[in-house]
Design an enzyme around this catalytic site. Structure first.
Site, PDB file in Angstrom:
ATOM      1  N   GLU A 292       4.569  -2.737  -3.379  1.00  0.00           N
ATOM      2  CA  GLU A 292       3.389  -3.344  -3.971  1.00  0.00           C
ATOM      3  C   GLU A 292       2.838  -2.270  -4.920  1.00  0.00           C
ATOM      4  O   GLU A 292       3.464  -1.923  -5.908  1.00  0.00           O
ATOM      5  CB  GLU A 292       2.422  -3.749  -2.866  1.00  0.00           C
ATOM      6  CG  GLU A 292       1.298  -4.619  -3.347  1.00  0.00           C
ATOM      7  CD  GLU A 292       0.247  -4.827  -2.270  1.00  0.00           C
ATOM      8  OE1 GLU A 292      -0.301  -5.932  -2.221  1.00  0.00           O
ATOM      9  OE2 GLU A 292      -0.048  -3.891  -1.507  1.00  0.00           O
TER      10      GLU A 292
ATOM     11  N   GLU B  11       0.864  -1.193   0.000  1.00  0.00           N
ATOM     12  CA  GLU B  11       0.000   0.000   0.000  1.00  0.00           C
ATOM     13  C   GLU B  11       0.900   1.243   0.000  1.00  0.00           C
ATOM     14  O   GLU B  11       0.785   2.137   0.847  1.00  0.00           O
ATOM     15  CB  GLU B  11      -0.960   0.017   1.206  1.00  0.00           C
ATOM     16  CG  GLU B  11      -1.894  -1.158   1.251  1.00  0.00           C
ATOM     17  CD  GLU B  11      -1.216  -2.429   1.752  1.00  0.00           C
ATOM     18  OE1 GLU B  11      -1.356  -3.471   1.078  1.00  0.00           O
ATOM     19  OE2 GLU B  11      -0.543  -2.394   2.780  1.00  0.00           O
TER      20      GLU B  11
ATOM     21  N   GLU C  20      -2.066 -11.835  -3.774  1.00  0.00           N
ATOM     22  CA  GLU C  20      -3.089 -11.960  -2.732  1.00  0.00           C
ATOM     23  C   GLU C  20      -4.507 -11.963  -3.307  1.00  0.00           C
ATOM     24  O   GLU C  20      -5.395 -12.598  -2.754  1.00  0.00           O
ATOM     25  CB  GLU C  20      -2.927 -10.851  -1.690  1.00  0.00           C
ATOM     26  CG  GLU C  20      -3.055  -9.450  -2.260  1.00  0.00           C
ATOM     27  CD  GLU C  20      -2.577  -8.358  -1.294  1.00  0.00           C
ATOM     28  OE1 GLU C  20      -1.839  -8.667  -0.350  1.00  0.00           O
ATOM     29  OE2 GLU C  20      -2.952  -7.193  -1.511  1.00  0.00           O
TER      30      GLU C  20
HETATM   31  C1  NOJ Z   1      -1.705  -6.237   2.552  1.00  0.00           C
HETATM   32  C2  NOJ Z   1      -0.416  -6.702   1.954  1.00  0.00           C
HETATM   33  O1  NOJ Z   1      -0.412  -6.527   0.568  1.00  0.00           O
HETATM   34  C3  NOJ Z   1      -0.224  -8.143   2.315  1.00  0.00           C
HETATM   35  O2  NOJ Z   1       0.939  -8.659   1.689  1.00  0.00           O
HETATM   36  C4  NOJ Z   1      -0.159  -8.295   3.811  1.00  0.00           C
HETATM   37  O3  NOJ Z   1      -0.112  -9.664   4.115  1.00  0.00           O
HETATM   38  C5  NOJ Z   1      -1.389  -7.668   4.485  1.00  0.00           C
HETATM   39  N1  NOJ Z   1      -1.620  -6.357   3.998  1.00  0.00           N
HETATM   40  C6  NOJ Z   1      -1.226  -7.580   5.978  1.00  0.00           C
HETATM   41  O4  NOJ Z   1      -0.209  -6.671   6.302  1.00  0.00           O
HETATM   42 CA    CA Z   2      -2.086  -4.968  -0.771  1.00  0.00          CA
END
Ligand code: NOJ
Ligand code: CA
Length: 680
Positions: A482, A464, A488
Site C-alpha cells: 500500500e 502501512e 479504502e
Molecule cells: C488498513 C489496510 O489498508 C486495509 O486494507 C485493511 O483492511 C485494514 N488496515 C485492516 O487490516
Molecule cells: Ca491503509
C-alpha cells in the site's frame, strides 16, 4: 600590478564575470551517461565533497554536499581529500519473473571515488555513481576499517540543489498518517519535508523524480528543503538515538534521480529496479500474478465487522459465497480479513491480542481451504499486526507454516498505527520501544517477513508498509504494497480521494513500485452512500493505469451483479505484462497507459483524467503490424460526469489495426478502458 593601477573597465568586467559564473571548485572526477546527455562532476571544496549534474551541458543539480554525522564518532563532512577513482560500464538485459515488462535493459557508466580524511583517523569513504540515459543513482560505501566497526549514523548530509525553477508533487514526511496524504502540487520552494518519490517539473519542461533504491538495513530518506530549491536528506528516526547502526563494510541505499523530457518517461524508467540486486530467490514461478476478491469492501463499508459477533465478515458461510464467486468468474484469490482472534475490542490500540496461528470458531479454515482448492481458488492470508510487531514476529514461523499447509500462498500484512508507534520488544516481556514505519528497524523487520515467507513459497503484500525501493527484483515474493491512499478512503470519506488522485499516483507513488490499491468499486458509493469521485469507466481504467501483480476486484458480488457489462473488463484484464508504455500524461491531470499481456498478444489501455473532461488521441502504433484486433471499448457515455452522471457508460467494439488512431473522450472524473483483442 596592484589593483589601484588596473584600468577600471577591466576590473568591472572581471567582477561581472565573477558574478555571472560563480567559481566552481576544480572537478576531481566526472562521468557521463552512455548517450552523453547527463554528466556528473565531483569536487572537493575546502575539504567538503560536492557533486553536480548537467543535462545537455546545462546545470540541473548545482553543487550539492555529501557527508554524515555520527553519534559515536566525528562527522565525515569536512577535511576530506580525493584519493582515487575507478570507472566501469555495463550494458545487459535481464528478465523480470513477473512485472510491468519482461525484458529490462541495464545500461550505465559507473564512477567509484574514494575520499580520505586529512586529519585524525584518516577514515576513507567511497561514493559510487551510476549514470544511465534516464537518470542516475549514487551511494556511499563504507570500506572495512578498524574505526568503523560500530557506525551509528545520526544524520546523512546528502543534498540535492535543483537549479532550474521547478514545480513539485509531494506528500509530507514525518506526519502521523505515514504515506496516506493527498498530493500537493506547489512550487519546489514551498516544499517542507517530503517522502520520496518526489516528482518535479522544471520550467523548461524536464521531469525529475527523487527517490532511493535498495533500501536494506538502513533508514528511509525523507527530503527536507533547506533554502531555495536545495533539498537535504533527512533519515527517518530510530528509537535508540541513532538512525542507522551498521558495521563496515556496508553500502547505503542508492539515492536516485530519474530524469526525462516526458512525465511518462519517469514511469517507463527501470532505473530503480536496475539499481537493485538480482533475484536472490531463484525459481519463483510458484508466485502467480492474479486477481482476487473478498469480504474486504463490506468491512470498510461497515456492513460487516472484523470482530466476531452478528456482523462478523470472516464466517465459513460468507467466505464460501466469495469462493463461489471467485470460481465462477476466474479469480484466483479470496482475501479474508478478521479470520483470527484479536479483532474483538479496540484492536487499533492493542495488537498484542492477535493470534496468527488459529482461526475464530466460526471460520472453518481447514474446510474452507479444501473447499477453495476443489474450485481452483486460494485463500489469501491476512496478518494485521496492529503494530505489535515483535509479538507478530514471534508467531511468524508457525503462522506461515499454517498458511503453507493450507495452500495460502499470498499473505497481506498490516501495520495500522500512527507513524512512530510501531511496538518493538527485543526480549519477550522486556521494554517496548517505539519505531517508525520507515526506519531501519522496520526495514529489517519487513525483510525478515519476506524471507521467512519465501522459504515457504508465500508472497507478501504489505499495507502501512515501508516505501518500495525496487526490492521486488531481489525478493520477487515481495509483490506489492500500500503506502498511499487506496480505495479504502472512498469508503471512509473524510475526504474521499479526489478525481485527480490516480493521475497523481501514477507519476509519484507508482514510481516506487506496485500498489495494492484495490480498484473496481462499480457501485461508486462509500459508507452511508457517499459518492466515489469517479465514473464507471474510470474504475475499469484503473486496472491498467495502476500496476500491481495482484489486483483486487474490490466490490461485492451483489454489486457486480448489477454491472455485468462493465465487470467483463475486470474478468478479462491480466495482472502480468510483457511491456508497458505511457502514451501521454501530466501529473495530477491525466494519463494513458498501454500494456501488452504477458504470454498473449492482447493489449490493454487505461486512460484517466482529473475533474476536467478531456479528449485524447491514442495512435495505435504499438500494435503488431499485419494483425487485426477487436477493440472492446469501455468508455464514459454522453453526459457522464462523476458528480451528476457517474453511471453513464458505453461498451462498444470496433475492428482496428496498427496505425489507426482512437479518440478517447474522458468525462470529468472519468476514464476509458480498452481491451485490444488480437485476432488471427
Ligand atoms: C488498513 C489496510 O489498508 C486495509 O486494507 C485493511 O483492511 C485494514 N488496515 C485492516 O487490516
Ligand atoms: Ca491503509
Amino acid at each position: 600590478m596592484s589593483l589601484s593601477r588596473r584600468p577600471l573597465t577591466a576590473l568591472v568586467s572581471a567582477l561581472v564575470l565573477l558574478t555571472a559564473h560563480p567559481a566552481l571548485a576544480k572537478t576531481v572526477a566526472s562521468v557521463e551517461s552512455p548517450d552523453h546527455s547527463l554528466r556528473v562532476e565531483l569536487d572537493v571544496d575546502d575539504g567538503r565533497i560536492g557533486y553536480r549534474v548537467f543535462r545537455d551541458d546545462k546545470p540541473l543539480i548545482g553543487t550539492s554536499r555529501l557527508g554524515f554525522l555520527f553519534q559515536n564518532a566525528e562527522q565525515i563532512q569536512r577535511n576530506l581529500a580525493f584519493t582515487s577513482q575507478q570507472t566501469r560500464s555495463a550494458d545487459e538485459t535481464w528478465e523480470q519473473p513477473w512485472g510491468e515488462r519482461r525484458v529490462t535493459r541495464n545500461h550505465y557508466n559507473e564512477l567509484r571515488t574514494r575520499f580520505t580524511e586529512t586529519i585524525n583517523a584518516k577514515r576513507a569513504i567511497d561514493v559510487t555513481f551510476r549514470v544511465f540515459d534516464d537518470g542516475l543513482g549514487f551511494r556511499y560505501e563504507f570500506p572495512d576499517q578498524p574505526s568503523m566497526k560500530d557506525v551509528r549514523i545520526t544524520e546523512e548530509l546528502t543534498e540535492f540543489d535543483v537549479v532550474p525553477n521547478a514545480t513539485a508533487w509531494w506528500i509530507p514526511a514525518g506526519e502521523w498518517n505515514r504515506y496516506e496524504y493527498l498530493y500537493n502540487r506547489t512550487p519546489l520552494r514551498e516544499v517542507s519535508q517530503a517522502h520520496t518519490p518526489v516528482t518535479l517539473k522544471t520550467d523548461d519542461g524536464t521531469y525529475l523524480s527523487f527517490h532511493e533504491a535498495a533500501l536494506v538495513d538502513y533508514s528511509s530518506m525523507w527530503l527536507r528543503r533547506i533554502e531555495g530549491q536545495r533539498l537535504k536528506a533527512q533519515l527517518s528516526p530510530g528509537s535508540e538515538g541513532w538512525k542507522v547502526r551498521r558495521t563496515a563494510p556496508f553500502t547505503t541505499p542508492w539515492r536516485t534521480i530519474t530524469i526525462s523530457d516526458r512525465a511518462g518517461g519517469l514511469v517507463e524508467s527501470s532505473l530503480i529496479l536496475n539499481l537493485n540486486e538480482p533475484n536472490k530467490l531463484g525459481d519463483v514461478s510458484w508466485f502467480k500474478p492474479a486477481k482476487y476478491v473478498g469480504v474486504w469492501w463490506s468491512l470498510h463499508l461497515d456492513e460487516k465487522t472484523w470482530a466476531t459477533g452478528p456482523k462478523h465478515g470472516a464466517t465459513t458461510e460468507e467466505t464460501k459465497r466469495h469462493i463461489d464467486f471467485a470460481a465462477a468468474h476466474g479469480f484466483r484469490g479470496v482475501l479474508v480479513e478478521g479470520w483470527n482472534p484479536g479483532w474483538d475490542g479496540n484492536w487499533f490500540a492493542n495488537g498484542w491480542d492477535f493470534d496468527f496461528t488459529r482461526a475464530t470458531p466460526d471460520f472453518d479454515i481447514e474446510g474452507l481451504s479444501k473447499y477453495a482448492a476443489a474450485k481452483g481458488v486460494h485463500l489469501i492470508g491476512h496478518h494485521e499486526t496492529g503494530c505489535a510487531v515483535s509479538h507478530y514476529e514471534r508467531q511468524l514461523p508457525k503462522a506461515l507454516d499454517l498458511d503453507a499447509r493450507l495452500g495460502i500462498d499470498v499473505v497481506k500484512t498490516g501495520y495500522v498505527c500512527d507513524a512512530g508507534q510501531i511496538e518493538r520488544q527485543d526480549v519477550d516481556g522486556g521494554p517496548v520501544l517505539r519505531e517508525w514505519h520507515d526506519g531501519q528497524w522496520r526495514a529489517n523487520h519487513q525483510l525478515r517477513v519476506v524471507q521467512e515467507a519465501a522459504k515457504r513459497h508465500i508472497a507478501i503484500v504489505d499495507h502501512e508498509p515501508i516505501k518500495d525501493t525496487g526490492l521486488r527484483r531481489t525478493y520477487p515474493n515481495w509483490i506489492a504494497r500500500e503506502g498511499a491512499r487506496g480505495m479504502e478512503y472512498n469508503a471512509w470519506g473524510n475526504p474521499p480521494n479526489p478525481p485527480e488522485h490516480e493521475a497523481n499516483l501514477v507519476f509519484t507513488r507508482m514510481l516506487a513500485g506496485p500498489f495494492d490499491f484495490t480498484p473496481g468499486v462499480l457501485s461508486l458509493k462509500g459508507r452511508g452512500g457517499q459518492p466515489i469521485q469517479s465514473t464507471i469507466a474510470k474504475q475499469l481504467a484503473n486496472y491498467v493505469v495502476i500496476y500491481s501483480p495482484v489486483q483486487m476486484a474490490a466490490d461485492l458480488p451483489e454489486h457486480y451483479a448489477q454491472h455485468m457489462n462493465a465487470f467483463r473488463f475486470i474478468e478479462d484484464v491480466p495482472t502480468d505484462w510483457e511491456d508497458t508504455k505511457v502514451i501521454n500524461g501530466e501529473p495530477g491531470d491525466f494519463v494513458t497507459v498501454v500494456r501488452k499481456q504477458r504470454g498473449g498478444n492482447d493489449w490493454f489501455v487505461g486512460s484517466v483524467t482529473d475533474e476536467n473532461a478531456r479528449t485524447l488521441t491514442l495512435p495505435l502504433d504499438f500494435l503488431d503490424a499485419g494483425r487485426r484486433y477487436e477493440a472492446q471499448i469501455y468508455r464514459d457515455g454522453d453526459g457522464a460526469d462523476w458528480k451528476t452522471s457517474p453511471f453513464a457508460f458505453v461498451v462498444e467494439t470496433r475492428s482496428v489495426k496498427r496505425g489507426d488512431v482512437l479518440t478517447l473522450k474522458l468525462a470529468p472524473g472519468g476514464g476509458e478502458a480498452i481491451r485490444l483483442k488480437a485476432l488471427r
